[in-house]
Design an enzyme around this catalytic site. Structure first.
Site, short mmCIF file in Angstrom:
data_model
loop_
_atom_site.label_atom_id
_atom_site.label_comp_id
_atom_site.label_asym_id
_atom_site.label_seq_id
_atom_site.Cartn_x
_atom_site.Cartn_y
_atom_site.Cartn_z
N HIS A 18 5.16 0.81 -3.96
CA HIS A 18 3.75 0.60 -4.29
C HIS A 18 3.14 1.87 -4.84
O HIS A 18 3.47 2.98 -4.42
CB HIS A 18 2.96 0.09 -3.09
CG HIS A 18 3.16 0.89 -1.83
ND1 HIS A 18 4.28 0.76 -1.04
CD2 HIS A 18 2.39 1.83 -1.23
CE1 HIS A 18 4.19 1.57 -0.01
NE2 HIS A 18 3.05 2.25 -0.10
N HIS A 61 -0.37 3.78 -5.03
CA HIS A 61 -1.75 3.84 -4.54
C HIS A 61 -2.62 4.23 -5.74
O HIS A 61 -2.35 5.24 -6.40
CB HIS A 61 -1.91 4.93 -3.48
CG HIS A 61 -1.13 4.71 -2.21
ND1 HIS A 61 -1.72 4.27 -1.05
CD2 HIS A 61 0.19 4.88 -1.93
CE1 HIS A 61 -0.81 4.20 -0.09
NE2 HIS A 61 0.37 4.56 -0.60
P1 AMP Z 1 2.50 4.02 2.40
O1 AMP Z 1 2.16 4.79 3.63
O2 AMP Z 1 2.57 4.82 1.14
O3 AMP Z 1 3.72 3.16 2.61
O4 AMP Z 1 1.28 3.04 2.15
C1 AMP Z 1 1.14 1.82 2.81
C2 AMP Z 1 -0.30 1.42 2.65
O5 AMP Z 1 -0.40 0.04 2.92
C3 AMP Z 1 -1.28 2.11 3.62
O6 AMP Z 1 -2.30 2.76 2.86
C4 AMP Z 1 -1.83 0.97 4.46
O7 AMP Z 1 -3.19 1.16 4.77
C5 AMP Z 1 -1.61 -0.23 3.57
N1 AMP Z 1 -1.42 -1.52 4.20
C6 AMP Z 1 -0.59 -1.82 5.21
N2 AMP Z 1 -0.61 -3.14 5.47
C7 AMP Z 1 -1.47 -3.69 4.55
C8 AMP Z 1 -1.92 -5.02 4.29
N3 AMP Z 1 -1.49 -6.06 5.01
N4 AMP Z 1 -2.80 -5.21 3.28
C9 AMP Z 1 -3.24 -4.16 2.55
N5 AMP Z 1 -2.86 -2.89 2.76
C10 AMP Z 1 -1.99 -2.66 3.76
#
Ligand code: AMP
Length: 114
Positions: free
Chosen positions: A100, A102
Site C-alpha cells: 500500500h 500512504h
Molecule cells: P503500514 O503500517 O504501513 O502497514 O500501514 C497500515 C495502515 O493501515 C495503518 O496506517 C493503519 O491505520 C491502516 N489500517 C489498518 N486497518 C485498516 C482498515 N481496516 N481500514 C483502513 N485502514 C486501516
C-alpha cells in the site's frame, strides 16, 4: 506473509472501507487511524505482500499506482502538497502485508519523517 489480509478483503468487497477511488488495477480508501488530516491508502488489487516482493512483471502496475496517487491527490484537493510513503517490512513499520501507498497531506510535513 502471503496470507490474506484485511486489505485483500477490502479489495474483494468482503470488508468495509471508505473508498475514494477504484479502477480495474487498484483502489484507495481512507486510513482508519489517520496520521494527517488527509490520509489515504492506495492498494493494488493484486495481493503483493511487500514492495520488495514485486517483480519486473509488476512494473506497469507500480507505475499505475504512482500516477493514480497523483490523480487522487488532485481529486482530494491536495494540489502539489502531499507525501507518498511505502513501509517495506516489519522493521520499517509495515503492519499490513498487502502493498500500500500512504497518501498523506493536509498539514505541514516535516523531514526526516522519523
Ligand atoms: P503500514 O503500517 O504501513 O502497514 O500501514 C497500515 C495502515 O493501515 C495503518 O496506517 C493503519 O491505520 C491502516 N489500517 C489498518 N486497518 C485498516 C482498515 N481496516 N481500514 C483502513 N485502514 C486501516
Amino acid at each position: 506473509m502471503s496470507e490474506d489480509t484485511i486489505f485483500g478483503k477490502i479489495a474483494r468487497g468482503e470488508a468495509e472501507a471508505n473508498i475514494v477511488y477504484e479502477d480495474d488495477m487498484c483502489l484507495a480508501f481512507r486510513d482508519l487511524y489517520p496520521a494527517a488530516p488527509m490520509h489515504i491508502l492506495l492498494i493494488p488489487r493484486k495481493p503483493i505482500p511487500r514492495l520488495c516482493d514485486a517483480s519486473a512483471a509488476d512494473q506497469a502496475l507500480l507505475g499505475h499506482l504512482m500516477l493514480t496517487a497523483n490523480k487522487i491527490a488532485e481529486q482530494e484537493g491536495l494540489g502539489d502538497k502531499f507525501r507518498l510513503v511505502v513501509n517495506n517490512g516489519e522493521g520499517a513499520g509495515q503492519s499490513v502485508f498487502h502493498l500500500h501507498l500512504h497518501i498523506i497531506g493536509g498539514r505541514p510535513l516535516k523531514w526526516p519523517p522519523g
